[in-house]
Motif scaffolding. Structure first.
Motif, PDB file in Angstrom:
ATOM      1  N   LYS A   1      43.617  32.158  50.806  1.00  0.00           N
ATOM      2  CA  LYS A   1      44.435  31.995  49.288  1.00  0.00           C
ATOM      3  C   LYS A   1      43.116  31.999  48.306  1.00  0.00           C
ATOM      4  O   LYS A   1      43.083  32.436  47.308  1.00  0.00           O
ATOM      5  CB  LYS A   1      45.033  30.630  49.081  1.00  0.00           C
TER       6      LYS A   1
ATOM      7  N   GLU B   1      39.650  32.838  49.461  1.00  0.00           N
ATOM      8  CA  GLU B   1      38.581  33.720  49.757  1.00  0.00           C
ATOM      9  C   GLU B   1      39.157  35.319  50.134  1.00  0.00           C
ATOM     10  O   GLU B   1      38.420  36.088  50.077  1.00  0.00           O
ATOM     11  CB  GLU B   1      37.710  33.085  50.880  1.00  0.00           C
ATOM     12  N   GLY B   2      40.258  35.410  50.539  1.00  0.00           N
ATOM     13  CA  GLY B   2      40.953  36.443  50.841  1.00  0.00           C
ATOM     14  C   GLY B   2      41.528  37.318  49.769  1.00  0.00           C
ATOM     15  O   GLY B   2      41.529  38.541  49.945  1.00  0.00           O
ATOM     16  N   LEU B   3      42.260  36.908  48.990  1.00  0.00           N
ATOM     17  CA  LEU B   3      43.245  37.411  47.804  1.00  0.00           C
ATOM     18  C   LEU B   3      42.840  36.978  46.667  1.00  0.00           C
ATOM     19  O   LEU B   3      42.545  35.921  46.182  1.00  0.00           O
ATOM     20  CB  LEU B   3      44.723  37.159  48.489  1.00  0.00           C
TER      21      LEU B   3
ATOM     22  N   ARG C   1      39.866  36.029  40.839  1.00  0.00           N
ATOM     23  CA  ARG C   1      39.089  34.798  41.834  1.00  0.00           C
ATOM     24  C   ARG C   1      37.791  35.621  42.373  1.00  0.00           C
ATOM     25  O   ARG C   1      37.558  36.779  43.185  1.00  0.00           O
ATOM     26  CB  ARG C   1      40.161  34.966  42.955  1.00  0.00           C
TER      27      ARG C   1
ATOM     28  N   ALA D   1      35.392  34.495  44.364  1.00  0.00           N
ATOM     29  CA  ALA D   1      35.021  34.175  45.760  1.00  0.00           C
ATOM     30  C   ALA D   1      35.792  35.330  46.428  1.00  0.00           C
ATOM     31  O   ALA D   1      35.137  36.081  47.468  1.00  0.00           O
ATOM     32  CB  ALA D   1      35.349  32.984  46.233  1.00  0.00           C
ATOM     33  N   ALA D   2      36.889  35.665  46.210  1.00  0.00           N
ATOM     34  CA  ALA D   2      37.751  36.653  46.970  1.00  0.00           C
ATOM     35  C   ALA D   2      36.970  37.990  46.740  1.00  0.00           C
ATOM     36  O   ALA D   2      36.923  38.877  47.373  1.00  0.00           O
ATOM     37  CB  ALA D   2      39.200  36.629  46.741  1.00  0.00           C
ATOM     38  N   ALA D   3      36.801  38.343  45.562  1.00  0.00           N
ATOM     39  CA  ALA D   3      35.983  39.478  45.196  1.00  0.00           C
ATOM     40  C   ALA D   3      34.908  39.726  45.816  1.00  0.00           C
ATOM     41  O   ALA D   3      34.406  40.787  46.362  1.00  0.00           O
ATOM     42  CB  ALA D   3      36.036  39.622  43.590  1.00  0.00           C
TER      43      ALA D   3
ATOM     44  N   LEU E   1      33.801  38.295  48.548  1.00  0.00           N
ATOM     45  CA  LEU E   1      33.821  38.702  50.104  1.00  0.00           C
ATOM     46  C   LEU E   1      34.614  39.855  50.449  1.00  0.00           C
ATOM     47  O   LEU E   1      34.662  40.376  51.253  1.00  0.00           O
ATOM     48  CB  LEU E   1      34.772  37.391  50.588  1.00  0.00           C
ATOM     49  N   SER E   2      35.084  40.406  49.253  1.00  0.00           N
ATOM     50  CA  SER E   2      35.569  41.923  49.359  1.00  0.00           C
ATOM     51  C   SER E   2      34.480  42.919  49.243  1.00  0.00           C
ATOM     52  O   SER E   2      34.782  44.087  49.167  1.00  0.00           O
ATOM     53  CB  SER E   2      36.442  42.353  48.233  1.00  0.00           C
TER      54      SER E   2
ATOM     55  N   LEU F   1      28.745  31.043  48.765  1.00  0.00           N
ATOM     56  CA  LEU F   1      30.414  30.947  48.404  1.00  0.00           C
ATOM     57  C   LEU F   1      30.519  29.549  47.942  1.00  0.00           C
ATOM     58  O   LEU F   1      31.208  29.574  46.854  1.00  0.00           O
ATOM     59  CB  LEU F   1      31.379  30.813  49.713  1.00  0.00           C
TER      60      LEU F   1
END
Ligand SMILES: Nc1ncnc2c1ncn2[C@@H]1O[C@H](COP(=O)(O)OP(=O)(O)OP(=O)(O)O)[C@@H](O)[C@H]1O
Ligand SMILES: Nc1ncnc2c1ncn2[C@@H]1O[C@H](COP(=O)(O)OP(=O)(O)OP(=O)(O)O)[C@@H](O)[C@H]1O
Ligand SMILES: [Mg+2]
Ligand SMILES: [Mg+2]
Lengths: 355, 508, 320, 348
Positions: B343, B345-347, C199, C201-203, C205-206, D344
């Motif tokens: 939720k 970190e992935g998306l 987001r 963080a998600a970006a 990590l992408s 992070l």
């Protein structure tokens, strides 16, 4: 605090009393040289920058240099508590005189009281205070408004008009200078009994805003018979040119750009009058402070004559400079006071050359 | 025994735009029982308990507790009625202290103000009850690991003295020891006549704890039965709606594979202490061990997220760890990471499924500097088809998908980049059996295609069933590298605890 | 009316509603001018073109601001970036005027981006600091050197001349708009802005280089402010210190009225265009009506709140 | 031992705050050393007077910031309150008190409206308050189209001086009484900040509503799920912000004995309040920090500007120095970033 005395005061050609019933103030004479501070408010327009440079240059002027032991300038922004705080801090530090442009016409009761307690001479100029407890230096804003309007009325009369549509470009809302000038303009027009329609727009005294609101007004109202602009006059004229508005009589400030335009286009009908609030007022305020510290009787309200130039009096290199930027104020010297630092000298050279 | 069930739901329906999360559900649950709620991802379990807990308002239907009709419009009302819920996404406040969190809504007060001392003592007592004395009540929740947070969440629920306690996958990240504590606790609560609803995708937990099981499928309540009346196979069939055979895809014959990813002496900030490992092309290497032994850090280090990593990393002859995820994903390394917390970190939850799928591979659908809409559509459709993601339209927000399908989106996003090294950080957490199987199959298929896979899991069965080799981490280092028939539960547990001598004791 | 509105897609609502409101403003203004002067200049092409011409400065600023807001950041350094670009352009003069102005925008954008993306200082506060540094530099520049503040002929032409009866400034605005639209919808950079805004963080990590994206957006904002500054200097024939002050809050308001989420991640450029037009016309009509400042402020505030309330109240957090 | 450990924990959790305290102490100490009349009551009074308005505004700003929002209307609400006070705070003592109460009530009510709009209109605070700030400014201009007003002169003198002058002005008792001597030097503005600021904030922070504000800023969903009163806390936050802003406005009016609906001053105060909040160690993301920190932050901002009055800095360079110092001060927090080894953590 100062004593209220009867006139005349020192050097009346320079320190002219505002009116016949202006009272005179006298402080106990103090030993020189003096410590003087200038507390400016906002910094970030050419007028203020020119003012600060004038103050610094004047402090180095041989006529006064020896009388000044320490000279400081601070700008506090539009923040009233910061300005009051700076003044109080200088009082606490033991400065002898504080010259200031008030950020608000009220609210100085406390510092006036402190200054009086410590015999510090507080001299507001330009944006002055609504009080008669301190010595102040200014040009007569009402007279300026009257002269502007009278000039336009005369020019229109010469063209056979005794009524018409006037565009008034006002200054910063809520400011006492704006209020006084505008009221005088309206009163003068009303006094002629002619059929005048005055359209007011707010130009904030800067060229860009003034240009935009003038353009708007022309788009909506079509044509005006004359224009009275409190400031940003270069922008006002530019908007007229851009919109193809015919050149009509105009009253405005003393920006170099405006004077250049008037000089170039008065033959086309841009008959203009230019009266300005001079950044050089600071020098007179400083001179008045020193004079008061020396124990001279001083008018409570010192009137500085209006520097008027009409289109037929403009002369390149004398009261405007076609090779210099638009954005500085042409009037800066006051010969009766021995203040001889000209606008171009201040603005066109780096400080090192002035000093 | 009263003649009405303790908690009773009648005719509950809940629709979200496009999905029927619950459809005319009748459900009941008794005091003094632990009641499992089973179902694949998106079956509506969380929606069910959210309606019970007052988070969601049902479209139709009614609910009663102790025979009294109730209607909760917010969680606080449910709490007041003794209904306490541990939600799937934790409801802890990270910037408050543990004690603050435990007494969040109903702190002890003096003169109308929160009594810090009383609160501290209360928190300490409750933490002691769940054997978490190591958690400092004055510490911030932010600084705790996921498993500690779940324990604090349990403490918080306990502090509310529930009559009905609901655990929605509340044990998914717990360590073995904590799980045991929770089991004991739940047994105690059963003694105290508390009703428990327990949601988990781990069959062994359900087996061990629950008295009654209810299965949900597609928003409908399928069946409720007592433990032991159905075989596992039957239960899975009820959940998935079809027969499921062998859980794990067959493992190919053992053969030596040249290492593709080699790590030597990887160290970072005292969390990694000289980890050494290699993964070959076409190999699935499991990463095991207790939670928080550096597995997550190892993956982040390989993916270029950590600064100041020491030691050597060699990916397909490319020396050195990447300096950023962007460098990691590019040729020649081609690493990808399916992160722990989908939720955050992935998306990008509010963005569309299509945008999420594309986020790692803009350059693949671009012509020159510009994205080509046709290629874009094709790539998205292909990804959705490949992982059989259940969606309405690719333009829907990813937030509207169930957990399992969200996880598939994350995996699909990375498969679009055609990675050679795949790092999977607990990819099956909170995922139903059916989807899990699909993921296992997919992993095997990817390995067959010659990719190197490093797979961290908290579930030993997965490690045993799926991996060619298993490396166990303990205190930042790899302490065991098991292969082939050496991969047994005993071996894994023993290595995880890293204490040969007391091994037997720990297992028993 | 309600039904018609609810049938709109959520992202179209702001555009349609603000467009409707623009018409309402024009009609109200016309009723006023008819009543007072008996003319209806507001619907004349001349008036509208002239409004768009002066609106183009705000439009260009808002375009840059939108890029930053899409990231969930904000650029408070606009006023003095704009002024500094104009002042440096005019000070250098000649052929190098335009490149100098743009370079100032790029430089400020780089500094802002560096502070926000690498030092991780909240943009609200870092850009505020940069704004005051720029102000300091310009005060120093004006006071310490011989400033040449005349706009060059090219600047004059771009800002004030017309082509086919349409002011060139509008073409500049259109060009900036096209660039922004293409950037946002058709490039990896634009898509990454949305992803990072949603987001970070998600970006990250992408594999999106989020720091570069942030720097890029701030540079875009700086460049847009610089272009607006150079044009505005051309329009007013010169550069002056206070020239940027009037653009910051209206730019933010225009972006938000256009439906861009202030927290980032959502928004369409069309909305910003409409938002700018709305604000420009509203200001102009108020000024025609000679509304005193007090009334303007109240109306301004009510319009923003009102529009946002009509768009439908924001949705709850996801995951709830 | 446990006290030491608790302090250690507190130090770690509030690094920004303690850093700000140290910075302020150093700055203020050096200022007093350089000042010809340093360490005197007169200097303290002057410094305190100058700081009251911005301190209250910074405290006001803190509360919405803790929620994870921003209140861009605080400066305007302060101005509105000052304009109301400039009309009402005069006449008999009873009238004066009435005027003060109305002023504070008006600002508080405006804050309440902000809260209602944010909660029930579901608007983002930053943009809702940008708009309501304009409305407040408009109202202020209606009340005071031009600067002025007649605030009671005694009040002005009594509240902007030491306790001695306060007692002397109102002839409460003999200000030279020997028991009074140890307190006589204390500046009244400092007491006002302590009573109205700290005295309201510290208890508030310990209420459920106060804690809910922190919880919302940290994780709104979690706060809601935990059964905390979200709506009430948000409304309370903006209301309290309105209250503090009006305290600032009331003092500003009394200090300047007038009201001035100055748009640029209001804007500058709002922006400075945000800077003060950040300097005081409160996170703009919400959930971390507190109003006392913001008070310190505001004082740091003020003390930095004091230096221009004692050092000789070219007046035309002053704005640049000011800007650079502000930028440097807010960049101090960036050292945290250098220490972070897991990227992070940057994103939270
Ligand atoms: N807020 C929401 N908006 C739209 N759809 C939703 C929302 N919440 C859940 N859904 C949908 O409702 C259905 C049921 O979801 P729910 O979260 O209850 O499943 P679950 O059984 O808990 O799954 P999991 O095991 O993955 O947690 C899913 O299809 C999901 O996509
Ligand atoms: N799932 C959710 N996640 C986060 N916030 C939510 C969620 N659902 C609701 N909220 C917020 O919580 C608010 C309701 O909270 P709650 O009713 O507890 O507040 P309250 O102060 O008790 O309200 P009232 O004053 O009406 O009693 C909603 O308006 C919404 O803003
Ligand atoms: Mg669920
Ligand atoms: Mg409630």
């Amino acid at each position: 605090g100062p004593e209220v005395v009867s006139g005349p005061g020192a050097d009346p050609t320079c320190f002219a009393p505002w009116s016949a019933d202006t009272k005179y103030l006298q402080w106990p004479a103090q030993e020189g040289p003096y410590r003087i501070a200038v507390v400016n408010g906002f910094v970030g327009n050419t007028w203020r920058i020119q003012m600060i440079k004038t103050a610094k240059a004047y402090a180095e002027d041989p006529s006064i240099k020896d009388k000044i032991a320490e000279f400081k300038v601070v700008s506090t922004g539009t923040d009233a508590p910061a300005q009051l705080g700076a003044i109080e801090d200088f009082i606490n530090q033991g400065f002898d005189a504080i010259v200031t442009i008030a950020v608000s016409p009220d609210g100085f009761d406390r510092v006036i009281r402190l200054a009086d307690r410590e015999n510090v001479v507080l001299v507001p100029f330009d944006n002055v205070l609504d009080t008669d407890a301190v010595m102040q230096v200014n040009e007569d804003q009402t007279a300026m408004g009257n002269q502007w309007a009278q000039f336009l009325i005369d020019e229109l009369a010469a063209a056979g008009k005794s009524g018409g549509k006037i565009l008034e470009v006002r200054g910063l809302a809520g400011n006492s200078v704006d209020r006084d000038r505008s009221a005088a303009i309206h009163d003068t027009f009303a006094a002629t009994g002619g059929d005048w329609e005055i359209v007011e727009v707010v130009g904030n005294w800067d060229d860009g805003t003034a240009q935009k609101v003038t353009a708007d007004a022309i788009a909506v109202h079509g044509q005006f018979d004359a224009v009275a602009a409190q400031g940003g006059t270069t922008g006002v004229v530019q908007a007229m040119i851009d919109a193809g508005h015919p050149m009509v009589p105009i009253a405005g400030e003393s920006e170099n750009g405006y004077r250049k335009l008037v000089a170039a286009r008065s033959a086309d009908g841009l008959k203009g009058i230019s009266i300005g609030q001079s950044p050089g007022l600071v020098a007179i305020a400083m001179k008045a402070a020193v004079s008061a510290l020396e124990g001279n009787a001083m008018p409570q309200l010192i009137s500085v004559p209006l520097p008027v130039a009409t289109y037929d009096q403009l002369e390149d290199g004398l009261n405007f400079w076609s090779d210099l930027p638009d954005n500085f104020f042409t009037v800066n010297e006051f010969p009766p006071c021995g203040v001889n630092i000209s606008g171009p000298a201040i603005m066109s050279q780096s400080e090192a050359d002035v000093n | 025994m009263p003649d009405h069930p303790f908690l009773q739901l009648t005719g509950i329906s809940k629709h979200f735009s496009g999905t029927r999360a619950l459809e005319n559900v009748d459900f009941s649950c008794e005091r003094g029982t632990i009641h499992a709620v089973l179902g694949e991802n998106g079956a509506g379990k969380s929606t069910l308990i959210k309606t019970i807990a007052g988070v969601l308002k049902p479209d139709t239907g009614s609910m009663s507790i102790d025979g009294q009709a109730v209607e909760f419009s917010r969680p606080s009302e449910a709490n007041a009625a003794g209904v306490v819920c541990i939600f799937q996404e934790l409801s802890l406040v990270p910037d408050l202290t543990v004690a603050d969190n435990i007494c969040l809504a109903m702190p002890p007060r003096r003169f109308g103000m929160i009594d810090r001392r009383a609160q501290h003592n209360f928190a300490e007592a409750i933490l002691a009850r769940i054997k978490c004395e190591d958690v400092d009540p004055n510490g911030l929740v932010r600084d705790l690991s996921l498993s500690r947070r779940q324990m604090v969440e349990i403490a918080k629920a306990l502090g509310k003295s529930p009559r009905l306690l609901i655990l929605d996958e509340a044990t998914s990240a717990l360590t073995r020891k904590d799980v045991e504590t929770v089991y004991d606790l739940l047994a105690d609560l059963r003694q105290d006549n508390v009703a428990c609803l327990f949601i988990s995708h781990r069959m062994n937990e359900v087996e061990r704890l629950c008295d009654t099981l209810s299965v949900f499928r597609n928003g409908r309540h399928v069946e409720t039965f007592a433990k032991g009346t159905r075989t596992d196979r039957d239960i899975v069939r009820l959940m998935i709606g079809r027969e499921v055979d062998a859980q794990f895809p067959p493992r190919p014959a053992e053969r030596t594979r040249p290492p593709h990813l080699t790590i030597q002496n990887l160290s970072w900030q005292g969390r990694l202490k000289g980890a050494t490992l290699s993964v070959g092309k076409g190999e699935i290497v499991g990463l095991g061990g207790l939670d928080g032994q550096g597995q997550k850090e190892l993956m982040l280090a390989l993916f270029g997220v950590l600064r100041g990593v020491e030691g050597t990393v060699d990916v397909g002859g490319q020396i050195g760890a990447p300096r950023s995820p962007a460098a990691a994903k590019r040729a020649p390394r081609r690493i990808c990471l399916v992160p722990e917390d989908r939720k955050t970190e992935g998306l990008m939850l509010p963005m569309s499924i299509a945008d999420n799928l594309l986020a790692a591979s803009y350059s693949r659908v671009s012509v020159g500097p510009f994205i080509d809409p046709a290629q874009e559509r094709k790539a998205v459709d292909a990804a959705i088809a490949k992982l059989q993601i259940k969606i309405g339209s690719p333009q829907d927000a990813v937030a509207t998908l169930s957990g399992g399908n969200q996880q598939k989106v994350v995996i699909a996003k990375w498969l679009m980049t055609d990675p050679e090294v795949i790092l999977l950080n607990d990819p099956t957490r909170g995922i139903d059996v059916g989807t899990k199987q699909e993921i296992y199959r997919l992993m095997r298929q990817l390995a067959e295609e010659g990719r190197a896979i490093l797979f961290y899991s908290t579930d030993y069965a997965e490690l045993i069933g799926c991996c060619d080799r298993v490396a166990i981490m303990y205190d930042g280092a790899i302490v065991a590298d098991l292969a082939g028939s050496a991969i047994t539960e005993e071996a894994i547990v023993g290595a995880s605890l890293n204490i040969g001598a007391s091994l037997k004791e720990a297992v028993s | 009316m309600q039904i018609a509105l609810s049938r709109l897609r959520p992202e179209d609502k702001p555009v349609v509603i603000s467009a409707g409101f623009i018409v309402v403003i024009l009609i109200l203004g016309t009723v006023y001018t008819l009543a007072t002067q008996g003319t209806a200049p507001l619907f004349s092409p001349n008036y509208l073109l002239q409004q768009l011409q002066t609106g183009s400065f705000l439009g260009i600023v808002a375009a840059g601001m939108m890029m930053v807001i899409l990231l969930g950041h904000i650029d408070l350094s606009i006023p003095w970036t704009l002024a500094a670009a104009a002042m440096m352009a005019t000070a250098v003069g000649g052929d190098m005027a335009l490149p100098t102005g743009i370079a100032v925008g790029v430089a400020v954008g780089l500094v802002n981006g560096f502070g926000v993306a690498y030092l991780r200082i909240p943009s609200m506060i870092f850009t505020l600091g940069v704004d005051s540094v720029m102000r300091g530099l310009m005060v120093w520049h004006t006071g310490g050197f011989a400033p040449q503040d005349q706009a060059t002929p090219l600047m004059r032409t771009l800002a004030a001349d017309k082509f086919l009866g349409i002011p060139l400034a509008i073409f500049v605005w259109a060009a900036v708009s096209v660039v922004i639209v293409v950037l946002l919808s058709r490039t990896a950079f634009g898509r990454s802005i949305y992803a990072t805004g949603n987001r970070e963080a998600a970006a990250y990590l992408s594999g999106i280089r989020t720091p570069w994206i942030i720097v890029g957006a701030f540079v875009a904002s700086g460049v847009c402010a610089a272009i607006a500054g150079v044009l505005l200097a051309g329009y007013s024939t010169k550069a002056y210190q206070g020239m940027g002050n009037a653009y910051l809050l209206p730019a933010i308001a225009a972006v938000v009225i256009g439906g861009t989420r202030i927290l980032g991640g959502q928004g369409r450029y069309v909305g910003t265009l409409v938002g700018v037009t709305l604000i420009v016309l509203l200001n102009s009509v108020l000024s025609i009506m000679q509304m005193p400042e007090a009334g303007r402020q109240v109306i301004y505030g009510c319009v923003i709140v009102g529009m946002l309330l009509v768009y439908g109240r924001g949705s709850r957090n996801f995951g709830g | 031992m446990t006290v030491a450990r608790a302090f250690g924990t507190s130090l770690r959790q509030n690094r920004g705050f303690y850093g700000a305290v140290v910075l302020l102490c150093v700055l203020y100490l050096v200022y007093n050393l350089l000042h010809p009349r340093g360490f005197s009551s007169a200097v303290l009074i002057q410094n305190a007077n100058e700081s009251v308005a911005i301190v209250f505004l910074a405290m006001a700003q803190t509360i919405p910031v803790l929620l994870g929002g921003l209140d861009l209307s605080v400066g305007a609400v302060m101005t509105l309150a000052a304009c109301i006070a400039s009309v009402l705070v005069n006449g008999s003592p009873l009238q004066i008190i009435f005027g003060m109460v109305v002023t504070l009530a008006a600002g508080t009510a405006f804050g309440l409206c902000n809260g209602l709009i944010v909660v029930y209109g579901r608007l983002q605070p930053i943009i809702a308050t940008l708009a309501t700030g304009a409305i407040a400014m408009g109202l202020a201009l209606f009340i005071r189209p031009k600067p002025g007003g007649d605030i009671d002169g005694d009040l002005n003198w009594a509240l902007t001086n030491s306790l001695w002058d306060f007692v002397d002005t109102y002839a409460l008792f003999d200000p030279d009484a020997s028991w009074f001597a140890p307190f006589a030097w204390i500046p009244v503005p400092i007491l006002i900040m302590l009573v109205f600021g700290v005295g309201v904030w510290l208890p508030f922070r310990r209420t459920i509503i106060g804690r809910t504000i922190y919880a919302i800023g940290s994780a709104e969903g979690a706060a809601y799920m935990s059964g905390l009163p979200i709506n009430r806390a948000k409304i309370a936050a903006f209301t309290l912000a309105g209250f503090f802003a009006s305290c600032g406005g009331l003092y500003l009016a009394i200090q300047t004995a007038s009201g001035n609906a100055d748009i640029s001053q209001a804007g500058a105060y709002t922006l400075n309040s945000i800077a003060a909040v950040v300097l005081g160690g409160t996170s703009l993301l919400g959930g971390i920090g507190g109003a006392i920190g913001s008070m310190i932050g505001a004082l740091i901002l003020r003390v930095m500007s004091f230096y221009f009055r004692i050092l000789s800095i070219d007046p035309l360079l002053q704005p640049l120095v000011e800007g650079v110092v502000l930028l440097a001060a807010v960049s101090l927090g960036a050292f945290r970033v250098l220490r972070i080894k897991n990227r992070l953590e940057l994103f939270r």
